[in-house]
Design a protein around this motif. Structure first.
Motif, PDB file in Angstrom:
ATOM      1  N   TYR B 162       0.832  -1.210   0.000  1.00 38.07           N
ATOM      2  CA  TYR B 162       0.000   0.000   0.000  1.00 38.07           C
ATOM      3  C   TYR B 162       0.867   1.260   0.000  1.00 38.07           C
ATOM      4  O   TYR B 162       1.733   1.424   0.858  1.00 38.07           O
ATOM      5  CB  TYR B 162      -0.928   0.002   1.214  1.00 38.07           C
ATOM      6  N   ARG B 220      -8.163   6.256  -3.565  1.00 35.71           N
ATOM      7  CA  ARG B 220      -8.647   7.375  -2.764  1.00 35.71           C
ATOM      8  C   ARG B 220      -7.859   8.614  -3.161  1.00 35.71           C
ATOM      9  O   ARG B 220      -6.661   8.536  -3.426  1.00 35.71           O
ATOM     10  CB  ARG B 220      -8.487   7.092  -1.275  1.00 35.71           C
ATOM     11  N   PHE B 282      -7.602   7.389   5.921  1.00 40.03           N
ATOM     12  CA  PHE B 282      -7.713   6.309   6.909  1.00 40.03           C
ATOM     13  C   PHE B 282      -8.977   6.433   7.749  1.00 40.03           C
ATOM     14  O   PHE B 282      -9.018   5.977   8.887  1.00 40.03           O
ATOM     15  CB  PHE B 282      -6.451   6.293   7.789  1.00 40.03           C
ATOM     16  N   ASP B 284     -11.790   4.964   7.746  1.00 43.82           N
ATOM     17  CA  ASP B 284     -12.440   3.730   8.199  1.00 43.82           C
ATOM     18  C   ASP B 284     -11.445   2.727   8.768  1.00 43.82           C
ATOM     19  O   ASP B 284     -11.795   1.600   9.085  1.00 43.82           O
ATOM     20  CB  ASP B 284     -13.243   3.091   7.060  1.00 43.82           C
ATOM     21  N   TRP B 285     -10.224   3.150   8.939  1.00 42.03           N
ATOM     22  CA  TRP B 285      -9.176   2.217   9.389  1.00 42.03           C
ATOM     23  C   TRP B 285      -9.447   1.683  10.797  1.00 42.03           C
ATOM     24  O   TRP B 285      -9.354   0.481  11.044  1.00 42.03           O
ATOM     25  CB  TRP B 285      -7.813   2.920   9.360  1.00 42.03           C
ATOM     26  N   LYS B 287     -12.197   1.297  12.336  1.00 42.57           N
ATOM     27  CA  LYS B 287     -13.307   0.337  12.307  1.00 42.57           C
ATOM     28  C   LYS B 287     -12.876  -1.007  11.732  1.00 42.57           C
ATOM     29  O   LYS B 287     -13.378  -2.056  12.122  1.00 42.57           O
ATOM     30  CB  LYS B 287     -14.453   0.884  11.431  1.00 42.57           C
ATOM     31  N   GLN B 288     -11.969  -0.950  10.773  1.00 45.51           N
ATOM     32  CA  GLN B 288     -11.579  -2.182  10.069  1.00 45.51           C
ATOM     33  C   GLN B 288     -10.602  -3.038  10.860  1.00 45.51           C
ATOM     34  O   GLN B 288     -10.294  -4.152  10.455  1.00 45.51           O
ATOM     35  CB  GLN B 288     -10.930  -1.826   8.723  1.00 45.51           C
ATOM     36  N   ARG B 289     -10.077  -2.515  11.937  1.00 45.82           N
ATOM     37  CA  ARG B 289      -9.035  -3.267  12.631  1.00 45.82           C
ATOM     38  C   ARG B 289      -9.605  -4.477  13.360  1.00 45.82           C
ATOM     39  O   ARG B 289     -10.720  -4.461  13.808  1.00 45.82           O
ATOM     40  CB  ARG B 289      -8.295  -2.369  13.619  1.00 45.82           C
TER      41      ARG B 289
END
Lengths: 289, 289
Positions: B162, B220, B282, B284-285, B287-289
Motif C-alpha cells: 500500500y 482514494r 484512513f 475507516d481504518w 473500524k476495520q481493525r
C-alpha cells in the motif's frame, strides 16, 4: 532428525542469503532542527524537572533578535508538533507568525501539576481514588513556572516579554486556571479540550465568579473541543458553557475564539486545534509588521 | 572625557557581571525520532538523489511488521510535518491510522520533475522562460520513482504494497498526473492546492479526457485549495472544476474528498490539508481493525 535439523539450518542460511537486502545505500542520520533538554531543580516541586527548548534558526543578521516564548504543557505529546508549526509558519516564504522559542514541559506527576483542586471524582463524578489522590497542585506548578522556570528561560535564552501558555485536556484546565488566577503570567492562553468536568465543574464555576462583567482582560484566548461523546455530551456542553459565560461577561480587550471539531477525537483534535490556535493568536501579525 | 570613558568601561563591566546568565543549566540535545537520509543514484535523472526516510518505532513484538509507505514530494517542506502526523496519529492512545514509513523527496530541479509538460507560461498565461525552461519532466520523474526509488525502498525497508503519493502546488499536479497516467503506482493520492493553471489547464483537460465516465478507479484521492486569490480567482475555479469533473465522471470505487480552506494561504494550507488528507485516507481504518 539430525538430518532435518542440518537441512533446516542449510535452508535457513540459503534464505538469509536470498533475502539479503540490496547493497546498502549510503545513509546518514536526518538532521532535525536542533532542540535541547534542559534540567532544572525545582525547590517548589522538590524534584528535578526537564524541559525541552526549541530555538528559532537565526541567520547572521538575526543574532541580536529576541523572541516571544510559547510554553507547552504535556511536552512529550505536543512539543515537537508545536515546534514544527512555529518553524514552518514563521519561514520567510510563509510569514504567518513570528519566530518563537518553544518550551515543552513533560510531565512527572501530571494529575498533581495540572489540576487546580484536590478531588477524587472522575469525569463521571464517581470516586477514582487511585489516580487522583495527588491532584490539586496546579497553583504550586504555576508558581514553579513563574518563579523558577520562566526566570531561568529568560536568563538563558533571548526572550521578549510576550508569552503564551498552551495545554490540552488537564493541560487545558491548567491554562484556564492560570488565566483566572494569574492572568499577568502570560499574554495569551490556549486550552484545547479542557477537562471542565474536573471537580464538579470547578473551572467553569471559577470563571463565572472571578471575571467581573465589563472588566478589562487584555489577553487572547483560544479554546476548543472535539467529539468527546457527541453533541449532547457533558464534555461539549461544558465547553459551550465556557463560551457563553465569556460572552455574557462582555470583557473588554479579551479576544477569544472557540472552535468545535466534531470529526476529531480527544486525541486527534490537538493537531488541528493547535494550528488554529497559532493562526488565531497571530491573525493580525502579518498586517502589523 | 577620560574619566567618563573609564567610568563607562567600569559601568559596562559591572553590567556584564550583573547580566551574566544564571549558572549554566545541565543541557543535552533533544532526541527526535530518528530518520535517515538515503542517497540513490538515478540513471534516469542522471543525478544523485537524496531521500528522507522515517520509520515507525517498533517494539519487540513488532519486529516482523511491515508498513505502508507515504511518499511526500517537496520533502524539504513537508517531510517532518508528515512524519510527525503519522507518528502521533498511529500512537496506541490515538489509533487514528496505521504506522507508515514516510519518504520525503527533496527537490533538485523542482520545475523539471513536477510539471507534466514543457511550457514557458506562468500562472497568468504569460511567458516566463527563465524558470520554466526545464519543465515537463514529470513522466521521467515518475519513472524514477517506479523503477529506481520504490524498488530500493521496498528492498531496504519492511514495506507493504500500500502506497500513497502526496504533493503540494507543483507537487499537487505531479500527484494528479500520476493518478491519470500511472494510477496503479499508488493506492491513494493527495494533491494540496494543485497548480492546475499549468500549461493552459493541462491537468484539468487531461482529467476530462482520460477518465472514462462510469469506469472503475479503485483509489482514494484528497485534494484542496486555500485562499489563492479569493473565491473568484482562477486558482479556486480550477480546483472547483476538478471537483465537478470528477463528479460528472461517476467513477466507481473512486473515493475522493475536496476541501477548501478560505482562511489559509497557499503556504499555510498544507499544514491543515495534510492532516485532513490522512484523516480522510484512513477514515475507516479504526473500524476495520
Amino acid at each position: 532428525m539430525k538430518w532435518l535439523t542440518c537441512s533446516r539450518q542449510w535452508l535457513t542460511s540459503l534464505l538469509v542469503v536470498v533475502s539479503l537486502p540490496a547493497p546498502a545505500q549510503p545513509t546518514q542520520p536526518y538532521s532535525y532542527p536542533p532542540s535541547e533538554v534542559v534540567m532544572i531543580h525545582s525547590q517548589l516541586l522538590n524534584e528535578e524537572r526537564k524541559v525541552y527548548v526549541h530555538r528559532p534558526k537565526v541567520d547572521s543578521t538575526d543574532t541580536t533578535k529576541r523572541f516571544p516564548v510559547l510554553y507547552v504543557l504535556d511536552g512529550d505529546n505536543h512539543f515537537e508538533l508545536l515546534a514544527q508549526y512555529v518553524d514552518y509558519l514563521s519561514r520567510p516564504d510563509v510569514m504567518a507568525m513570528p519566530k518563537l522559542i518553544v518550551i515543552g514541559i513533560p510531565n512527572t506527576k501530571r494529575t498533581r501539576d495540572l489540576t487546580p483542586t484536590n478531588s477524587l471524582l472522575n469525569y463521571e463524578g464517581k470516586p477514582d481514588s487511585s489516580s487522583y489522590q495527588s491532584s490539586g497542585g496546579n497553583e504550586t506548578f504555576l508558581q514553579f513556572m513563574a518563579t523558577e522556570l520562566m526566570p531561568m528561560i529568560e536568563k538563558t535564552y533571548p526572550t521578549t516579554p510576550y508569552k503564551i501558555l498552551a495545554g490540552h485536556s488537564f493541560g487545558g484546565i491548567a491554562s484556564l486556571n492560570c488565566l483566572l488566577t494569574h492572568p499577568d503570567l502570560f499574554d495569551a492562553y490556549v486550552a484545547v479540550s479542557p477537562s471542565l468536568w474536573w471537580d464538579k465543574e470547578y473551572v467553569l464555576k471559577r470563571t463565572a465568579e472571578t471575571l467581573k462583567t465589563g472588566s478589562s482582560l487584555p489577553k487572547r484566548l483560544f479554546f476548543s473541543d472535539g467529539n468527546e461523546g457527541g453533541p449532547n455530551s457533558f464534555f461539549h456542553k461544558h465547553v459551550v458553557k465556557l463560551d457563553s459565560t465569556l460572552a455574557k461577561k462582555k470583557l473588554t480587550r479579551l479576544e477569544y475564539l472557540y472552535k468545535h471539531y466534531p470529526t476529531e477525537t480527544h486525541m486527534t483534535e490537538p493537531i488541528v486545534a493547535y494550528f488554529d490556535a497559532l493562526r488565531f493568536l497571530f491573525r493580525d501579525w502579518a498586517k502589523q509588521r
